[in-house]
Design a protein around this motif. Structure first.
Motif, PDB file in Angstrom:
ATOM      1  N   ASN A 271       0.858  -1.185   0.000  1.00 30.81           N
ATOM      2  CA  ASN A 271       0.000   0.000   0.000  1.00 30.81           C
ATOM      3  C   ASN A 271       0.894   1.236   0.000  1.00 30.81           C
ATOM      4  O   ASN A 271       1.623   1.480   0.946  1.00 30.81           O
ATOM      5  N   TYR A 272       0.880   1.973  -1.120  1.00 33.71           N
ATOM      6  CA  TYR A 272       1.792   3.100  -1.317  1.00 33.71           C
ATOM      7  C   TYR A 272       1.046   4.370  -1.682  1.00 33.71           C
ATOM      8  O   TYR A 272       0.050   4.324  -2.409  1.00 33.71           O
ATOM      9  N   GLU A 273       1.598   5.473  -1.208  1.00 33.37           N
ATOM     10  CA  GLU A 273       1.201   6.761  -1.776  1.00 33.37           C
ATOM     11  C   GLU A 273       2.079   7.020  -2.991  1.00 33.37           C
ATOM     12  O   GLU A 273       3.295   6.816  -2.933  1.00 33.37           O
ATOM     13  N   ARG A 274       1.476   7.454  -4.088  1.00 32.99           N
ATOM     14  CA  ARG A 274       2.249   7.808  -5.278  1.00 32.99           C
ATOM     15  C   ARG A 274       1.904   9.225  -5.738  1.00 32.99           C
ATOM     16  O   ARG A 274       0.813   9.724  -5.459  1.00 32.99           O
TER      17      ARG A 274
ATOM     18  N   SER B 270       6.859   6.720  -5.938  1.00 29.77           N
ATOM     19  CA  SER B 270       6.254   6.414  -4.643  1.00 29.77           C
ATOM     20  C   SER B 270       6.609   7.523  -3.657  1.00 29.77           C
ATOM     21  O   SER B 270       7.689   8.111  -3.727  1.00 29.77           O
ATOM     22  N   LYS B 271       5.695   7.821  -2.775  1.00 28.49           N
ATOM     23  CA  LYS B 271       5.967   8.771  -1.703  1.00 28.49           C
ATOM     24  C   LYS B 271       6.022   7.999  -0.398  1.00 28.49           C
ATOM     25  O   LYS B 271       7.054   7.497  -0.008  1.00 28.49           O
ATOM     26  N   ARG B 272       4.888   7.838   0.260  1.00 25.31           N
ATOM     27  CA  ARG B 272       4.903   7.098   1.521  1.00 25.31           C
ATOM     28  C   ARG B 272       4.604   5.616   1.294  1.00 25.31           C
ATOM     29  O   ARG B 272       3.763   5.280   0.462  1.00 25.31           O
TER      30      ARG B 272
ATOM     31  N   ARG C  77      16.139   4.058  -2.930  1.00 21.29           N
ATOM     32  CA  ARG C  77      15.118   4.869  -2.265  1.00 21.29           C
ATOM     33  C   ARG C  77      14.027   5.345  -3.212  1.00 21.29           C
ATOM     34  O   ARG C  77      12.970   5.777  -2.777  1.00 21.29           O
ATOM     35  N   ALA C  78      14.321   5.308  -4.518  1.00 17.01           N
ATOM     36  CA  ALA C  78      13.322   5.815  -5.468  1.00 17.01           C
ATOM     37  C   ALA C  78      12.710   4.642  -6.219  1.00 17.01           C
ATOM     38  O   ALA C  78      13.426   3.757  -6.684  1.00 17.01           O
TER      39      ALA C  78
ATOM     40  N   TYR D  50      -4.262   9.804  -9.059  1.00 18.98           N
ATOM     41  CA  TYR D  50      -4.503   8.531  -8.343  1.00 18.98           C
ATOM     42  C   TYR D  50      -3.346   8.354  -7.380  1.00 18.98           C
ATOM     43  O   TYR D  50      -2.253   7.959  -7.762  1.00 18.98           O
ATOM     44  N   ASN D  51      -3.585   8.673  -6.116  1.00 15.98           N
ATOM     45  CA  ASN D  51      -2.462   8.794  -5.179  1.00 15.98           C
ATOM     46  C   ASN D  51      -2.316   7.630  -4.206  1.00 15.98           C
ATOM     47  O   ASN D  51      -1.347   7.547  -3.469  1.00 15.98           O
TER      48      ASN D  51
END
Lengths: 159, 182
Positions: free
Chosen positions: A103-106, B161-163, B82-83, A110-111
């Motif tokens: 489960n990721y925030e991108r 990806s962020k979090r 990391r990316a 669509y975040n």
């Protein structure tokens, strides 16, 4: 999960080889760790101890089988466009499902992107519909149609 | 609903290849091999299967490509990568198979799947995952793909990806209550 110090790996060629050389072709034999030890010129006990350290340090997720998607169960990539100020709440609801493994925030409209796996299609459908109901967010369903990737693991570069 | 069911119909054919014993083995091994001298014997002990049979069944699943690989599953992020970006492409249907196969061979591509478009909101039908030590490296890898696979005229989008809210191995089969819950 920040602050992992990869320097400890740069100094230890055995750890680097354990991480890099056995991502595929891991022995399916009665004593796989002994067999690996023979290739590396160390004992079975040393292999087990190094792998345990790498696991404890968080560099290894697991040692085992990577199954082809949808070959031993049903899985679905799903995405949601969640208002920024509601993202924490929705992400938490999604992560709480035992059927969710990623489960990721991108960075996108669509975040929120997540993968749901279940033992069969019926269970998968139920979970996905339940998610829509509990979050009040419509889900974009993106099942796999074809897998083009031959998975040999990931060549690590040590710089 | 119909669309979802249809898209998933492939699952049943593949699952049909595994008998009940195979499925019990999948459930017992999906969270990983134990770190001990005879890991396959220990996996077998959880499901009353002897070591020989565990080994034979796993080899068969590997040959049948139900298992893509056996080995160490590393955590990219913790190892300095990391990316990661999901790069999505809108490829003409008649080119998707050829291009997917080409893209799937680059060592920086860690997943490459065809998925359905969801028009009008989602035009992309090919998904790659690309890892790099930083965003610059990921962008460089995307440039390499565009150049080598001649994708100049193909529209694409890059979703970094962020979090990371959750990440663990997939669990396809729930273990029976008396089984190992690891």
């Amino acid at each position: 999960m920040h602050g992992h110090n990869t320097d400890v790996l740069l100094d230890d060629p055995l750890k680097r080889r354990l991480l890099n050389d056995f991502q595929h072709g891991f022995p399916i034999s009665p004593t796989p760790y002994k067999d690996i030890g023979e290739q590396l010129g160390i004992s079975e006990v040393e292999v087990l101890s190094l792998l345990a350290t790498l696991q404890d340090d968080g560099f290894i997720s697991r040692i085992g089988a990577v199954f082809r998607a949808n070959s031993v169960g049903a899985s679905m990539l799903a995405a949601m466009a969640v208002p920024e100020d509601d993202l924490d709440r929705v992400a938490q609801i999604i992560s709480a499902y035992d059927e969710v493994n990623h489960n990721y925030e991108r960075e996108h409209h669509y975040n929120l992107w997540f993968v749901v796996t279940a033992e069969d299609d019926a269970h998968l459908q139920n979970v996905l519909l339940d998610m829509e109901k509990c979050t009040a967010c419509p889900v974009l369903f993106l099942p796999m149609l074809h897998d083009y990737h031959i998975d040999l693991g990931f060549e690590l570069k040590w710089t | 609903m119909d669309v979802k069911v249809k898209a998933l119909s492939k699952t049943k054919q593949l699952t049909g290849l595994l008998d009940a014993q195979d499925q019990a083995l999948v459930a017992a091994i999906q969270s990983g091999l134990p770190l001990c001298s005879r890991p396959y014997a220990e996996i077998g002990a959880r499901i009353a299967m002897d070591e020989d049979e565990v080994i034979q069944r796993l080899q068969r699943m590997l040959q049948g490509k139900v298992i893509k690989r056996m080995g160490v599953v590393v955590k990219h992020h913790e190892l300095g990568y990391r990316a990661n970006a999901m790069v999505v492409w809108d490829i003409p249907d008649e080119r998707v198979s050829k291009l997917g196969s080409s893209m799937g061979q680059f060592d920086f591509v860690t997943l490459c799947y065809q998925r359905p478009r969801r028009l009008p909101i989602w035009p992309y039908n090919l998904f790659c995952m690309i890892h790099g030590q930083d965003k610059g490296e990921v962008h460089h890898n995307i440039e390499t793909l565009i150049e080598r696979c001649k994708l100049d005229n193909v529209s694409h989008d890059v979703l970094f990806s962020k979090r990371r809210f959750k990440q663990r191995g997939a669990r396809y089969h729930r273990l029976k209550p008396d089984g190992d819950t690891g």
